[in-house]
Design a protein around this motif. Sequence first.
Motif, mmCIF file in Angstrom:
data_model
loop_
_atom_site.group_PDB
_atom_site.id
_atom_site.type_symbol
_atom_site.label_atom_id
_atom_site.label_comp_id
_atom_site.label_asym_id
_atom_site.label_seq_id
_atom_site.Cartn_x
_atom_site.Cartn_y
_atom_site.Cartn_z
ATOM 1 N N GLY A 84 9.946 -3.011 3.599
ATOM 2 C CA GLY A 84 10.982 -3.519 2.708
ATOM 3 C C GLY A 84 12.255 -2.707 2.749
ATOM 4 N N LEU A 85 12.614 -2.204 3.926
ATOM 5 C CA LEU A 85 13.791 -1.356 4.069
ATOM 6 C C LEU A 85 15.058 -2.181 4.262
ATOM 7 N N CYS A 86 16.171 -1.591 3.865
ATOM 8 C CA CYS A 86 17.439 -2.312 3.894
ATOM 9 C C CYS A 86 17.773 -2.825 5.289
ATOM 10 N N ALA A 87 17.498 -2.030 6.316
ATOM 11 C CA ALA A 87 17.870 -2.419 7.673
ATOM 12 C C ALA A 87 17.109 -3.647 8.176
ATOM 13 N N SER A 88 16.188 -4.169 7.383
ATOM 14 C CA SER A 88 15.410 -5.354 7.793
ATOM 15 C C SER A 88 16.033 -6.665 7.336
ATOM 16 N N ILE A 89 17.153 -6.640 6.608
ATOM 17 C CA ILE A 89 17.582 -7.843 5.884
ATOM 18 C C ILE A 89 18.328 -8.864 6.739
ATOM 19 N N THR A 90 18.617 -8.550 7.995
ATOM 20 C CA THR A 90 19.187 -9.550 8.892
ATOM 21 C C THR A 90 18.281 -9.686 10.116
ATOM 22 N N ARG A 91 18.620 -10.648 10.955
ATOM 23 C CA ARG A 91 17.919 -10.817 12.232
ATOM 24 C C ARG A 91 18.721 -10.191 13.371
ATOM 25 N N ALA A 92 19.551 -9.233 13.049
ATOM 26 C CA ALA A 92 20.363 -8.561 14.062
ATOM 27 C C ALA A 92 19.482 -7.927 15.130
ATOM 28 N N PRO A 93 19.840 -8.073 16.399
ATOM 29 C CA PRO A 93 19.060 -7.408 17.449
ATOM 30 C C PRO A 93 19.199 -5.892 17.428
ATOM 31 N N TYR A 94 20.315 -5.410 16.886
ATOM 32 C CA TYR A 94 20.556 -3.972 16.847
ATOM 33 C C TYR A 94 20.576 -3.506 15.391
ATOM 34 N N LYS A 95 19.625 -2.612 15.081
ATOM 35 C CA LYS A 95 19.485 -2.102 13.712
ATOM 36 C C LYS A 95 19.226 -0.601 13.781
ATOM 37 N N THR A 96 19.791 0.117 12.843
ATOM 38 C CA THR A 96 19.461 1.534 12.745
ATOM 39 C C THR A 96 19.746 2.031 11.340
ATOM 40 N N THR A 97 19.029 3.072 10.965
ATOM 41 C CA THR A 97 19.268 3.779 9.720
ATOM 42 C C THR A 97 19.640 5.208 10.064
ATOM 43 N N THR A 98 20.808 5.647 9.607
ATOM 44 C CA THR A 98 21.214 7.028 9.847
ATOM 45 C C THR A 98 20.589 7.940 8.800
ATOM 46 N N VAL B 293 8.448 11.627 17.064
ATOM 47 C CA VAL B 293 9.753 11.397 17.683
ATOM 48 C C VAL B 293 9.577 10.421 18.837
ATOM 49 N N ALA B 294 10.318 9.308 18.780
ATOM 50 C CA ALA B 294 10.233 8.287 19.827
ATOM 51 C C ALA B 294 11.117 8.663 21.009
ATOM 52 N N THR B 295 12.362 8.977 20.733
ATOM 53 C CA THR B 295 13.299 9.541 21.699
ATOM 54 C C THR B 295 14.093 10.594 20.946
ATOM 55 N N ARG B 296 14.891 11.356 21.633
ATOM 56 C CA ARG B 296 15.569 12.490 21.010
ATOM 57 C C ARG B 296 16.324 12.076 19.744
ATOM 58 N N GLY B 297 15.944 12.692 18.617
ATOM 59 C CA GLY B 297 16.635 12.425 17.370
ATOM 60 C C GLY B 297 16.309 11.088 16.741
ATOM 61 N N VAL B 298 15.253 10.425 17.190
ATOM 62 C CA VAL B 298 14.947 9.073 16.708
ATOM 63 C C VAL B 298 13.466 8.966 16.351
ATOM 64 N N ILE B 299 13.197 8.430 15.159
ATOM 65 C CA ILE B 299 11.851 8.039 14.780
ATOM 66 C C ILE B 299 11.848 6.535 14.522
ATOM 67 N N GLN B 300 10.675 5.985 14.264
ATOM 68 C CA GLN B 300 10.566 4.533 14.073
ATOM 69 C C GLN B 300 9.765 4.225 12.820
ATOM 70 N N TYR B 301 10.222 3.211 12.082
ATOM 71 C CA TYR B 301 9.481 2.663 10.946
ATOM 72 C C TYR B 301 9.372 1.147 11.125
ATOM 73 N N PRO B 302 8.332 0.521 10.591
ATOM 74 C CA PRO B 302 8.279 -0.946 10.553
ATOM 75 C C PRO B 302 9.172 -1.430 9.399
ATOM 76 N N LEU B 303 10.401 -1.786 9.715
ATOM 77 C CA LEU B 303 11.425 -2.004 8.694
ATOM 78 C C LEU B 303 11.053 -3.111 7.711
ATOM 79 N N THR B 304 10.609 -4.247 8.244
ATOM 80 C CA THR B 304 10.290 -5.375 7.366
ATOM 81 C C THR B 304 9.066 -5.080 6.517
ATOM 82 N N GLN B 305 8.064 -4.516 7.124
ATOM 83 C CA GLN B 305 6.816 -4.207 6.408
ATOM 84 C C GLN B 305 7.083 -3.285 5.221
#
Length: 307
Positions: free
Chosen positions: A260-274, A246-258
């Motif tokens: 091949g996750l959907c949330a990696s497909i733009t260069r948006a500064p704000y990304k999340t997967t619910t 757990v990185a912060t409450r209710g949040v974990i982290q994945y390397p999105l691009t590495q």
Amino acid sequence: MNTAPTPYPIGTPGAPWGDVERSEWLSQQPRQRSYESEVLSAIERLRSRFDVELYGRLDYGPDSYPLMAIRSRDWRDDLPVVLITGGVHGYETSGVHGALRFIDQHAAEYAGRVNLLVAPCVSPWAYERIHRWNANAVDPNRSFHHGSPAEESAALMRLVAPVCDRALMHIDLHETTDTDETEFRPALAARDGKPFEPGEIPDGFYLVDDSENPQPEFQQAVIEAVEQVTHIAPADNKGEIFGSPVATRGVIQYPLTQLGLCASITRAPYKTTTEVYPDSPRSTAEQCNAAQAAAVCAAIGYALAHR
């Protein structure tokens, strides 16, 4: 006394699947619900208020599925783009219906502020079979990369490519279900010829941030909004959620691009997967859809305030 997990009924333990095993698996995937009546009909009702477009088509044997996207009618090139995706995993029902709920009930609040681009059901074949994979036993949410083996993923990347650099925020709507542990992770291990390692399904909502560009304040803004609708998953006794620290409450982290996750497909500064938990005795289907919509609203609000 601990017992070994029952071997998955398809394939030979330790041996990756070949064509025979994939065919056997496919033969066991009956249609259980209707993309046309449950999703396309809802999209059709939005045509009077939004632009609806066909961005691709899936053909699996006799089955053909139009891939539909919804755009702001007041699209302006000077506005930032917000991307909302659902149903990348077709069995994750509130991802689809939460996206549609947001469009129907909340999208008008952002007119003239952002351009909305919504793909509410990226994997319609899997939606009908209530499955994680496509008809080729490929996970679309590990396939968002060049030369993708999943047409679901490739079609979405083509749709998004023109606005990739203008995206402000991308929220990808998912669920973690009890069947992740009873069916989908065991099937994955069998498909790849690996041993299945049992895990623990978290009871509650959580988010997946990008470990390559973490945005903890953004993630917490979403968590705080969703907490008004449904409960947040606590860390387990290892300080993890679904096997990740757990990185912060209710949040974990994945390397999105590495990955091949959907949330990696733009260069948006704000990304999340619910990740909604629909099997909790403390949640209803209505709450799950509402939680997804609340997450989208909070994510857009934060992104606009901090652009």
